[in-house]
Design a protein around this motif. Structure first.
Motif, PDB file in Angstrom:
ATOM      1  N   HIS A  31       0.855  -0.836  -0.092  1.00 56.80           N
ATOM      2  CA  HIS A  31      -0.031   0.077  -0.313  1.00 56.80           C
ATOM      3  C   HIS A  31       1.262   1.259   0.313  1.00 56.80           C
ATOM      4  N   ASN A  76       0.565   3.968   1.818  1.00 53.53           N
ATOM      5  CA  ASN A  76       0.733   4.419   2.594  1.00 53.53           C
ATOM      6  C   ASN A  76       1.123   3.469   3.884  1.00 53.53           C
ATOM      7  N   GLY A 107      -8.086  10.376   6.384  1.00 55.60           N
ATOM      8  CA  GLY A 107      -8.405   9.522   5.401  1.00 55.60           C
ATOM      9  C   GLY A 107      -7.458   8.709   4.749  1.00 55.60           C
ATOM     10  N   GLN A 108      -5.525   9.026   4.766  1.00 52.30           N
ATOM     11  CA  GLN A 108      -5.018   8.423   4.089  1.00 52.30           C
ATOM     12  C   GLN A 108      -5.115   6.734   4.733  1.00 52.30           C
ATOM     13  N   CYS A 144      -7.327   5.176   6.415  1.00 51.27           N
ATOM     14  CA  CYS A 144      -8.813   4.620   5.985  1.00 51.27           C
ATOM     15  C   CYS A 144      -8.633   4.008   4.430  1.00 51.27           C
ATOM     16  N   ARG A 145      -7.997   5.142   3.552  1.00 50.66           N
ATOM     17  CA  ARG A 145      -8.086   4.488   2.039  1.00 50.66           C
ATOM     18  C   ARG A 145      -7.481   2.936   2.037  1.00 50.66           C
ATOM     19  N   CYS A 146      -7.923   2.324   0.694  1.00 49.76           N
ATOM     20  CA  CYS A 146      -7.359   1.042   0.637  1.00 49.76           C
ATOM     21  C   CYS A 146      -7.292   0.347  -0.825  1.00 49.76           C
ATOM     22  N   LYS A 147      -7.314  -0.567  -1.175  1.00 53.94           N
ATOM     23  CA  LYS A 147      -7.609  -1.157  -2.506  1.00 53.94           C
ATOM     24  C   LYS A 147      -8.740  -2.550  -2.150  1.00 53.94           C
ATOM     25  N   THR A 148     -10.045  -2.126  -2.735  1.00 49.08           N
ATOM     26  CA  THR A 148     -11.234  -3.470  -2.839  1.00 49.08           C
ATOM     27  C   THR A 148     -10.177  -4.066  -3.231  1.00 49.08           C
TER      28      THR A 148
END
Length: 115
Positions: A56, A58, A106-107, A109-113
């Motif tokens: 990821h 981040n 936000g950074q 919590c952001r993840c790829k599906t």
């Protein structure tokens, strides 16, 4: 190649390092193997296994590890400003405005599906 110490963790010290093959800076977590309990070594090896599978933008990238008789070296991507935990320490910048907190949350919590 080990450079200056840039931090300490639960199991060792972290150094800024130089990859002699490509000239890139790396972070090297150095864990002393002297007097380390097998249980603690197992925890560290589990951390390595976890890092190998994380991908990821981040999250610091795992680059590899090496082991000598006296030390285990975990080689990671070098991040100039360090961790978010280091940035938010009160003695560094003081309280953050809500708008910046929202950016960091936000950074995190952001993840790829995965499809």
């Amino acid at each position: 190649m080990l450079g200056d110490e840039i931090g300490k963790g639960a199991y060792g010290r972290v150094f800024k390092g130089l990859d002699l093959e490509n000239g890139h800076f790396v972070a090297i977590k150095q864990v002393s193997l002297e007097n380390i309990a097998q249980e603690d070594l197992n925890v560290i090896m589990q951390e390595i296994d976890l890092l190998k599978n994380l991908n990821h933008k981040n999250i610091v990238k795992y680059l590899g590890y090496s082991k000598t008789e006296s030390h285990l070296h975990i080689i990671l991507e070098y991040v100039e400003n360090g961790s978010l935990a280091n940035i938010i320490k009160p003695n560094n910048f003081g309280p953050f405005p809500e708008s910046l907190v929202a950016v960091y949350i936000g950074q995190v919590c952001r993840c790829k599906t995965i499809h």
